[in-house]
Enzyme design. Structure first.
Site, PDB file in Angstrom:
ATOM      1  N   CYS A  92     -52.682 -41.597 -19.964  1.00  0.00           N
ATOM      2  CA  CYS A  92     -52.388 -42.862 -20.438  1.00  0.00           C
ATOM      3  C   CYS A  92     -52.094 -42.762 -22.139  1.00  0.00           C
ATOM      4  O   CYS A  92     -53.056 -42.151 -22.710  1.00  0.00           O
ATOM      5  CB  CYS A  92     -53.479 -44.000 -20.296  1.00  0.00           C
ATOM      6  SG  CYS A  92     -53.042 -45.326 -20.946  1.00  0.00           S
ATOM      7  N   HIS A 152     -49.788 -48.693 -12.659  1.00  0.00           N
ATOM      8  CA  HIS A 152     -50.515 -48.324 -13.986  1.00  0.00           C
ATOM      9  C   HIS A 152     -49.936 -49.156 -15.143  1.00  0.00           C
ATOM     10  O   HIS A 152     -51.011 -49.703 -15.859  1.00  0.00           O
ATOM     11  CB  HIS A 152     -50.039 -46.854 -14.514  1.00  0.00           C
ATOM     12  CG  HIS A 152     -50.559 -46.278 -15.865  1.00  0.00           C
ATOM     13  ND1 HIS A 152     -51.483 -45.447 -15.764  1.00  0.00           N
ATOM     14  CD2 HIS A 152     -50.663 -46.950 -17.147  1.00  0.00           C
ATOM     15  CE1 HIS A 152     -51.919 -45.332 -16.997  1.00  0.00           C
ATOM     16  NE2 HIS A 152     -51.382 -46.055 -17.728  1.00  0.00           N
ATOM     17  N   GLU A 153     -48.945 -49.505 -15.202  1.00  0.00           N
ATOM     18  CA  GLU A 153     -48.306 -50.599 -16.183  1.00  0.00           C
ATOM     19  C   GLU A 153     -48.826 -51.907 -15.866  1.00  0.00           C
ATOM     20  O   GLU A 153     -49.195 -52.773 -16.692  1.00  0.00           O
ATOM     21  CB  GLU A 153     -46.832 -50.376 -16.543  1.00  0.00           C
ATOM     22  CG  GLU A 153     -46.242 -49.170 -16.951  1.00  0.00           C
ATOM     23  CD  GLU A 153     -46.859 -48.639 -18.152  1.00  0.00           C
ATOM     24  OE1 GLU A 153     -47.399 -49.335 -19.036  1.00  0.00           O
ATOM     25  OE2 GLU A 153     -47.237 -47.468 -18.135  1.00  0.00           O
ATOM     26  N   HIS A 173     -52.280 -52.282 -16.914  1.00  0.00           N
ATOM     27  CA  HIS A 173     -52.288 -52.935 -18.290  1.00  0.00           C
ATOM     28  C   HIS A 173     -52.381 -54.273 -18.727  1.00  0.00           C
ATOM     29  O   HIS A 173     -52.985 -54.917 -19.556  1.00  0.00           O
ATOM     30  CB  HIS A 173     -51.285 -52.026 -19.218  1.00  0.00           C
ATOM     31  CG  HIS A 173     -51.762 -50.684 -19.594  1.00  0.00           C
ATOM     32  ND1 HIS A 173     -52.984 -50.210 -20.434  1.00  0.00           N
ATOM     33  CD2 HIS A 173     -51.089 -49.463 -19.375  1.00  0.00           C
ATOM     34  CE1 HIS A 173     -52.797 -49.187 -20.525  1.00  0.00           C
ATOM     35  NE2 HIS A 173     -51.918 -48.650 -19.826  1.00  0.00           N
TER      36      HIS A 173
END
Ligand code: ZN
Length: 173
Positions: free
Chosen positions: A100, A142-143, A146
């Site tokens: 990341c 993953h995004e 966030h």
């Protein structure tokens, strides 16, 4: 313009995000932000960047992957924007090394769904449905993590946590 990428420990990465309306997405400010995020992601370099990583609590992320690596189930993904995404996970899970830009220099193995479906708005504010698998599905998860204030370290196999340098040296075992 290159934006500053926030590092782990900054509360913005944990704060969650606000959705954007269609007119906001189309505004000159957000279109400029998308362009700056694109420059920042390419410079880093990375395959995804979420608004909290540049200090903004907005439900917006960008993705672009130029790599073609069949051994990682990874195919090129053209540049695109996801706004206000919702995520549906497939049943099968896979574990791969993940890093990341907000945890610069580290990696760990993370278990994620092999396939996902994402409903979102595009850079133009239009509804899009994305069906993805392999590495692209991992980037999407993953995004979107966030945007919900989560980092991969929340999900990682902690004993696989390593510097990128040692991952290359010892094979990430
Ligand atoms: Zn990240």
């Amino acid at each position: 313009m290159l934006l500053k990428i926030v590092q782990v420990g900054d509360p913005i990465l944990r704060a969650g995000t606000q959705p954007l309306g269609r007119d906001e997405i189309r505004s000159a400010e957000i279109q400029q932000l998308i362009e700056w995020m694109r420059e920042t992601m390419r410079d880093a370099p990375g395959v995804g960047l979420a608004a909290p990583q540049i200090g903004l609590p907005l439900r917006l992320a960008i993705i672009e992957d130029k790599a073609d690596a069949p051994e990682l189930d990874r195919k090129p993904v053209p540049f695109h924007v996801i706004v206000n995404p919702t995520l549906t996970l497939g049943g099968e899970m896979v574990e791969q090394m993940e890093g990341c830009l907000s945890l610069d220099g580290f990696q760990a193995k993370v278990r994620r769904a092999k396939a996902v479906k994402v409903e979102a708005l595009s850079h133009a504010g239009d509804p899009v449905t994305i069906e993805a698998d392999g590495w692209y599905a991992r980037i999407l998860q993953h995004e979107i993590d966030h945007l919900d204030g989560h980092l991969y370290i929340d999900r990682m196999d902690t004993r696989t946590f390593t510097t990128v340098r040692n991952s290359l040296r010892f094979g990430g075992q």
